[in-house]
Motif scaffolding. Structure first.
Motif, PDB file in Angstrom:
ATOM      1  N   ASP A  24       0.815  -1.222   0.000  1.00  0.00           N
ATOM      2  CA  ASP A  24       0.000   0.000   0.000  1.00  0.00           C
ATOM      3  C   ASP A  24       0.842   1.262   0.000  1.00  0.00           C
ATOM      4  OD1 ASP A  24      -2.287  -1.528   0.088  1.00  0.00           O
ATOM      5  OD2 ASP A  24      -2.523  -1.381   2.266  1.00  0.00           O
ATOM      6  N   PHE A  25       2.127   1.132   0.295  1.00  0.00           N
ATOM      7  CA  PHE A  25       2.976   2.308   0.482  1.00  0.00           C
ATOM      8  C   PHE A  25       4.154   2.295  -0.490  1.00  0.00           C
ATOM      9  CE2 PHE A  25       0.861   1.244   4.441  1.00  0.00           C
ATOM     10  CZ  PHE A  25       0.163   2.424   4.667  1.00  0.00           C
ATOM     11  N   THR A  26       3.832   2.331  -1.764  1.00  0.00           N
ATOM     12  CA  THR A  26       4.861   2.295  -2.799  1.00  0.00           C
ATOM     13  C   THR A  26       5.378   3.699  -3.088  1.00  0.00           C
ATOM     14  OG1 THR A  26       3.212   2.521  -4.548  1.00  0.00           O
ATOM     15  CG2 THR A  26       3.788   0.269  -3.865  1.00  0.00           C
ATOM     16  N   LEU A  27       6.392   3.768  -3.910  1.00  0.00           N
ATOM     17  CA  LEU A  27       6.951   5.050  -4.329  1.00  0.00           C
ATOM     18  C   LEU A  27       5.901   5.865  -5.087  1.00  0.00           C
ATOM     19  CD1 LEU A  27       9.528   6.743  -4.321  1.00  0.00           C
ATOM     20  CD2 LEU A  27      10.170   5.646  -6.466  1.00  0.00           C
ATOM     21  N   THR A  28       5.017   5.186  -5.801  1.00  0.00           N
ATOM     22  CA  THR A  28       3.958   5.877  -6.542  1.00  0.00           C
ATOM     23  C   THR A  28       3.054   6.652  -5.598  1.00  0.00           C
ATOM     24  OG1 THR A  28       4.001   4.092  -8.159  1.00  0.00           O
ATOM     25  CG2 THR A  28       2.078   5.536  -8.191  1.00  0.00           C
ATOM     26  N   GLU A  29       2.691   6.043  -4.472  1.00  0.00           N
ATOM     27  CA  GLU A  29       1.839   6.720  -3.491  1.00  0.00           C
ATOM     28  C   GLU A  29       2.561   7.930  -2.894  1.00  0.00           C
ATOM     29  OE1 GLU A  29      -1.349   5.906  -3.096  1.00  0.00           O
ATOM     30  OE2 GLU A  29      -0.979   4.343  -4.588  1.00  0.00           O
ATOM     31  N   THR A  30       3.846   7.789  -2.637  1.00  0.00           N
ATOM     32  CA  THR A  30       4.631   8.895  -2.103  1.00  0.00           C
ATOM     33  C   THR A  30       4.659  10.053  -3.082  1.00  0.00           C
ATOM     34  OG1 THR A  30       6.008   7.293  -0.933  1.00  0.00           O
ATOM     35  CG2 THR A  30       6.881   9.517  -1.140  1.00  0.00           C
ATOM     36  N   ILE A  31       4.856   9.746  -4.349  1.00  0.00           N
ATOM     37  CA  ILE A  31       4.891  10.788  -5.375  1.00  0.00           C
ATOM     38  C   ILE A  31       3.527  11.449  -5.515  1.00  0.00           C
ATOM     39  CG2 ILE A  31       5.169  11.175  -7.856  1.00  0.00           C
ATOM     40  CD1 ILE A  31       7.471   9.087  -7.706  1.00  0.00           C
ATOM     41  N   LEU A  32       2.451  10.682  -5.352  1.00  0.00           N
ATOM     42  CA  LEU A  32       1.097  11.241  -5.412  1.00  0.00           C
ATOM     43  C   LEU A  32       0.880  12.257  -4.289  1.00  0.00           C
ATOM     44  CD1 LEU A  32      -1.617  10.986  -6.950  1.00  0.00           C
ATOM     45  CD2 LEU A  32      -2.301   9.361  -5.192  1.00  0.00           C
ATOM     46  N   VAL A  33       1.337  11.929  -3.085  1.00  0.00           N
ATOM     47  CA  VAL A  33       1.228  12.861  -1.954  1.00  0.00           C
ATOM     48  C   VAL A  33       2.069  14.103  -2.223  1.00  0.00           C
ATOM     49  CG1 VAL A  33       1.765  13.182   0.497  1.00  0.00           C
ATOM     50  CG2 VAL A  33       0.686  11.073  -0.271  1.00  0.00           C
ATOM     51  N   LEU A  60       2.833  15.299  -5.117  1.00  0.00           N
ATOM     52  CA  LEU A  60       2.132  16.038  -6.159  1.00  0.00           C
ATOM     53  C   LEU A  60       1.032  16.911  -5.561  1.00  0.00           C
ATOM     54  CD1 LEU A  60       1.543  16.575  -9.187  1.00  0.00           C
ATOM     55  CD2 LEU A  60       0.044  14.574  -9.122  1.00  0.00           C
ATOM     56  N   CYS A  61       0.305  16.390  -4.578  1.00  0.00           N
ATOM     57  CA  CYS A  61      -0.746  17.176  -3.910  1.00  0.00           C
ATOM     58  C   CYS A  61      -0.160  18.432  -3.284  1.00  0.00           C
ATOM     59  CB  CYS A  61      -1.434  16.351  -2.834  1.00  0.00           C
ATOM     60  SG  CYS A  61      -2.395  14.965  -3.448  1.00  0.00           S
ATOM     61  N   VAL A  62       0.990  18.285  -2.629  1.00  0.00           N
ATOM     62  CA  VAL A  62       1.624  19.428  -1.962  1.00  0.00           C
ATOM     63  C   VAL A  62       2.134  20.441  -2.988  1.00  0.00           C
ATOM     64  CG1 VAL A  62       3.546  20.135  -0.482  1.00  0.00           C
ATOM     65  CG2 VAL A  62       2.237  18.082   0.068  1.00  0.00           C
ATOM     66  N   LEU A  68       1.285  20.812  -6.194  1.00  0.00           N
ATOM     67  CA  LEU A  68       0.200  21.384  -6.989  1.00  0.00           C
ATOM     68  C   LEU A  68      -0.539  22.462  -6.212  1.00  0.00           C
ATOM     69  CD1 LEU A  68      -1.274  21.057  -9.725  1.00  0.00           C
ATOM     70  CD2 LEU A  68      -2.844  19.512  -8.572  1.00  0.00           C
ATOM     71  N   GLY A  69      -0.776  22.226  -4.924  1.00  0.00           N
ATOM     72  CA  GLY A  69      -1.493  23.205  -4.112  1.00  0.00           C
ATOM     73  C   GLY A  69      -0.639  24.394  -3.707  1.00  0.00           C
ATOM     74  N   GLY A  70       0.640  24.183  -3.615  1.00  0.00           N
ATOM     75  CA  GLY A  70       1.549  25.263  -3.222  1.00  0.00           C
ATOM     76  C   GLY A  70       2.164  24.973  -1.871  1.00  0.00           C
ATOM     77  N   ARG A  71       3.440  24.644  -1.869  1.00  0.00           N
ATOM     78  CA  ARG A  71       4.106  24.324  -0.610  1.00  0.00           C
ATOM     79  C   ARG A  71       4.359  25.616   0.171  1.00  0.00           C
ATOM     80  NH1 ARG A  71       9.823  24.260  -0.634  1.00  0.00           N
ATOM     81  NH2 ARG A  71      10.604  25.382  -2.434  1.00  0.00           N
ATOM     82  N   GLY A  72       4.473  25.463   1.465  1.00  0.00           N
ATOM     83  CA  GLY A  72       4.684  26.633   2.314  1.00  0.00           C
ATOM     84  C   GLY A  72       3.377  27.309   2.718  1.00  0.00           C
ATOM     85  N   THR A  73       2.254  26.729   2.325  1.00  0.00           N
ATOM     86  CA  THR A  73       0.948  27.270   2.711  1.00  0.00           C
ATOM     87  C   THR A  73       0.165  26.188   3.437  1.00  0.00           C
ATOM     88  OG1 THR A  73      -0.161  26.561   0.688  1.00  0.00           O
ATOM     89  CG2 THR A  73       0.915  28.718   0.632  1.00  0.00           C
ATOM     90  N   LEU A  74      -0.868  26.598   4.154  1.00  0.00           N
ATOM     91  CA  LEU A  74      -1.700  25.609   4.842  1.00  0.00           C
ATOM     92  C   LEU A  74      -2.815  25.093   3.945  1.00  0.00           C
ATOM     93  CD1 LEU A  74      -1.989  27.118   8.421  1.00  0.00           C
ATOM     94  CD2 LEU A  74      -0.802  25.058   7.737  1.00  0.00           C
ATOM     95  N   GLY A  85      -4.619  20.943  -3.173  1.00  0.00           N
ATOM     96  CA  GLY A  85      -3.938  20.011  -4.073  1.00  0.00           C
ATOM     97  C   GLY A  85      -4.474  18.599  -3.943  1.00  0.00           C
ATOM     98  N   ALA A  86      -4.707  18.152  -2.701  1.00  0.00           N
ATOM     99  CA  ALA A  86      -5.254  16.807  -2.480  1.00  0.00           C
ATOM    100  C   ALA A  86      -6.653  16.699  -3.075  1.00  0.00           C
ATOM    101  CB  ALA A  86      -5.296  16.495  -0.985  1.00  0.00           C
ATOM    102  N   PHE A  87      -7.461  17.741  -2.893  1.00  0.00           N
ATOM    103  CA  PHE A  87      -8.816  17.720  -3.447  1.00  0.00           C
ATOM    104  C   PHE A  87      -8.775  17.609  -4.969  1.00  0.00           C
ATOM    105  CE2 PHE A  87     -12.469  19.911  -5.277  1.00  0.00           C
ATOM    106  CZ  PHE A  87     -13.502  19.178  -4.725  1.00  0.00           C
ATOM    107  N   VAL A  88      -7.935  18.417  -5.603  1.00  0.00           N
ATOM    108  CA  VAL A  88      -7.854  18.420  -7.073  1.00  0.00           C
ATOM    109  C   VAL A  88      -7.345  17.079  -7.592  1.00  0.00           C
ATOM    110  CG1 VAL A  88      -6.620  19.440  -9.045  1.00  0.00           C
ATOM    111  CG2 VAL A  88      -7.601  20.919  -7.287  1.00  0.00           C
TER     112      VAL A  88
END
Length: 195
Positions: A155-164, A166-168, A170-176, A182-185
């Motif tokens: 359940d915890f492959t590199l693909t899942e890590t990259i997906l998480v 990507l969420c950060v 895409l949404g913009g790191r350094g923000t809450l 990003g996760a919603f999109v």
């Protein structure tokens, strides 16, 4: 179940802090590569240690909290439970970001040498930040196990890590709000593609 969630958070936080000590000797992309490599090593370790995790078979039959019905009938209550926990985590991280600890982390992010000149022990702050992030990852992992009532190293492959990641990004790191958006999109488009 509550004790298992707390244990997963504590163990994840401790593992994150222990990893941070050698990994923080690196910076930037190298730190990211070191943490990704560590995650993959741990996944392969649990995949091969059948006495502990039953290897690729995983651990089935993980019960949900008693007040949530088993099976599909309990999913609406479990969704509300996860939404409330998410809101609580968001409020705690917002409060943490506004605290002296959070402001120090922002200074370290912008310019580590300025933080050192102000007398901040940057290594200590970074270790605590990694440990805090690992605690939240432990909470997320325990919720995932409760949701599907099964857990496996697969359940915890590199693909899942990259997906998480990507969420950060895409949404913009350094923000809450960025990672939440990003996760919603990402999940929204991932689910739309299924149909």
């Amino acid at each position: 179940v509550t004790l298992a969630m707390i244990c997963s958070m504590v163990l994840s936080g401790a593992a994150g802090a222990l990893l941070a000590i050698p990994a923080l000797r690196l910076s930037g992309d190298y730190f990211g590569i070191a943490t990704l490599s560590f995650g993959e090593i741990i996944r392969l370790f649990f995949l091969n240690e059948r006495w502990l995790t039953k290897g690729p078979m995983g651990i089935p039959g993980i019960p949900r909290p008693a007040w949530i019905a088993a099976g599909v009938a309990g999913l609406p209550r479990f969704l509300i439970f996860c939404a409330l926990l998410t809101l609580m985590v968001f409020l705690v991280t917002r409060r943490l970001a506004q605290s002296p600890f959070g402001r120090a982390l922002k200074v370290i992010r912008e310019d580590e040498f300025v933080a050192q000149a102000l007398g901040k022990n940057t290594l200590s702050f970074k270790i605590r930040a990694v440990a805090a992030g690992s605690i939240l990852a432990g909470l997320a992992g325990s919720l995932w196990a409760l949701y599907i009532s099964y857990i496996s190293p697969g359940d915890f492959t590199l693909t899942e890590t990259i997906l998480v990641l990507l969420c950060v990004v895409l949404g913009g790191r350094g923000t809450l709000w960025g990672p939440v958006l990003g996760a919603f999109v990402v999940i929204f488009f991932q689910e739309i593609v299924r149909f």
